[in-house]
Design a protein around this motif. Structure first.
Motif, PDB file in Angstrom:
ATOM      1  N   GLY A   1      -5.953  11.034  -2.065  1.00  0.00           N
ATOM      2  CA  GLY A   1      -5.504  12.423  -2.029  1.00  0.00           C
ATOM      3  C   GLY A   1      -4.463  12.686  -0.955  1.00  0.00           C
ATOM      4  O   GLY A   1      -3.559  13.491  -1.169  1.00  0.00           O
TER       5      GLY A   1
ATOM      6  N   ASP B   1      -4.959   0.054  -0.011  1.00  0.00           N
ATOM      7  CA  ASP B   1      -4.238   1.330   0.058  1.00  0.00           C
ATOM      8  C   ASP B   1      -5.027   2.351   0.869  1.00  0.00           C
ATOM      9  O   ASP B   1      -6.109   2.771   0.450  1.00  0.00           O
TER      10      ASP B   1
ATOM     11  N   GLY C   1       1.908   4.056   4.176  1.00  0.00           N
ATOM     12  CA  GLY C   1       2.741   5.249   4.149  1.00  0.00           C
ATOM     13  C   GLY C   1       3.100   5.682   5.553  1.00  0.00           C
ATOM     14  O   GLY C   1       4.201   5.446   6.043  1.00  0.00           O
ATOM     15  N   SER C   2       2.112   6.307   6.227  1.00  0.00           N
ATOM     16  CA  SER C   2       2.411   6.849   7.554  1.00  0.00           C
ATOM     17  C   SER C   2       2.778   5.762   8.553  1.00  0.00           C
ATOM     18  O   SER C   2       3.627   5.985   9.424  1.00  0.00           O
TER      19      SER C   2
HETATM   20  C1  DX5 Z   1      -3.725   8.120  -0.741  1.00  0.00           C
HETATM   21  C2  DX5 Z   1      -2.628   7.312  -1.349  1.00  0.00           C
HETATM   22  C3  DX5 Z   1      -1.991   6.347  -0.429  1.00  0.00           C
HETATM   23  C4  DX5 Z   1      -1.364   6.973   0.791  1.00  0.00           C
HETATM   24  C5  DX5 Z   1      -1.472   5.995   1.906  1.00  0.00           C
HETATM   25  O1  DX5 Z   1      -4.374   8.845  -1.726  1.00  0.00           O
HETATM   26  O2  DX5 Z   1      -3.087   6.572  -2.479  1.00  0.00           O
HETATM   27  O3  DX5 Z   1      -1.055   5.514  -1.100  1.00  0.00           O
HETATM   28  O4  DX5 Z   1      -0.008   7.286   0.633  1.00  0.00           O
HETATM   29  O5  DX5 Z   1      -1.028   6.588   3.082  1.00  0.00           O
HETATM   30  P1  DX5 Z   1      -1.359   5.972   4.507  1.00  0.00           P
HETATM   31  O6  DX5 Z   1      -0.754   4.597   4.540  1.00  0.00           O
HETATM   32  O7  DX5 Z   1      -0.702   6.924   5.439  1.00  0.00           O
HETATM   33  O8  DX5 Z   1      -2.854   5.930   4.642  1.00  0.00           O
END
Ligand code: DX5
Ligand code: ZN
Length: 227
Positions: free
Chosen positions: A149, A178, A200-201
């Motif tokens: 999410g 992930d 991501g972050s």
């Molecule tokens: C979360 C997503 C991820 C998310 C990961 O629901 O599926 O792909 O972007 O972000 P980070 O790496 O910041 O945890």
């Protein structure tokens, strides 16, 4: 032992959505192997993100494969739209098709739509054992290490046991981690048997993005041979 290659898939959820093309070019130049695109429907997960038109727009500017993670309730219904939009890997959640028969129907719909690589994902509180029946039918298993999410959540280390279990059970395809993957957590993911790393972050928030991707790759490559 199967020789595995580390793949780094930056999650565009953490990019600047007003500057997607710029950020795609930036992470590609920084060494991204794939681009992870998080599709959320406000139903399976409590957030809304992007749909096929935006994936299509990204595919026009991207030069690396698109790794599309569907956090949606009806993945089969949208398979063709995402395949046409340029998804290379298309991953659905086991929780929306929670039996081997239902999952097989989704996999078939994806293949019929022309999807090249099919993935199945499990949430942190979902048992991975039924996936053993699907080892020969999927290309990728995505282990959620946060509840889906939102980006920027804390890594749930207990899910590493699922990766170990899948490898011990003989699964040789891609295992993607992930959620909360960063400099502190990537080594344990690699040791357990992960070969595709979403971040991501940790990537978009880094001051030195090429250096971060390079150090993720070298740490993961080193540790995957230790585990
Ligand atoms: C979360 C997503 C991820 C998310 C990961 O629901 O599926 O792909 O972007 O972000 P980070 O790496 O910041 O945890
Ligand atoms: Zn994701």
């Amino acid at each position: 032992m199967t020789e595995r290659t580390v793949l780094i898939s930056p999650s565009l959820l953490s990019c600047d959505f007003a500057e997607i093309a710029r950020d795609v070019a930036m992470v590609e130049a920084a060494g991204a192997d794939w681009l992870h695109i998080d599709v959320m429907d406000g139903h399976f997960v409590p957030n809304l993100t992007i749909g096929p038109p935006v994936v299509k727009a990204i595919s026009k500017v991207a030069t690396v494969p698109l790794d599309v993670h569907l956090m949606i309730s009806e993945p089969a219904r949208y398979a063709e739209a995402f395949a046409k939009a340029g998804a290379y890997v298309l991953t659905f959640h086991w929780e929306v098709a929670p039996s081997v028969e239902e999952a097989r129907a989704v996999i078939q719909a994806f293949r019929d739509a022309g999807v090249e690589k099919v993935g199945v994902s499990v949430n942190p509180d979902t048992c991975q054992e039924p996936l053993a029946e699907l080892f020969d039918e999927v290309d990728l298993i995505l282990i959620m290490s946060v509840f889906p999410g939102f980006g920027g959540q804390k890594f749930i280390a207990e899910v590493l046991d699922k990766v170990r279990w899948l490898r011990a059970a003989g699964y040789e395809g891609w295992i993607e981690m992930d959620g909360g993957v960063n400099a502190d957590t990537i080594a344990s993911c690699a040791e357990a048997g992960t070969d595709v790393f979403v971040a991501g972050s940790a990537i978009f928030g880094a001051e030195d993005i090429p250096g971060t991707i390079e150090s993720f790759r070298s740490t993961a490559t080193e540790r995957m041979h230790v585990g």
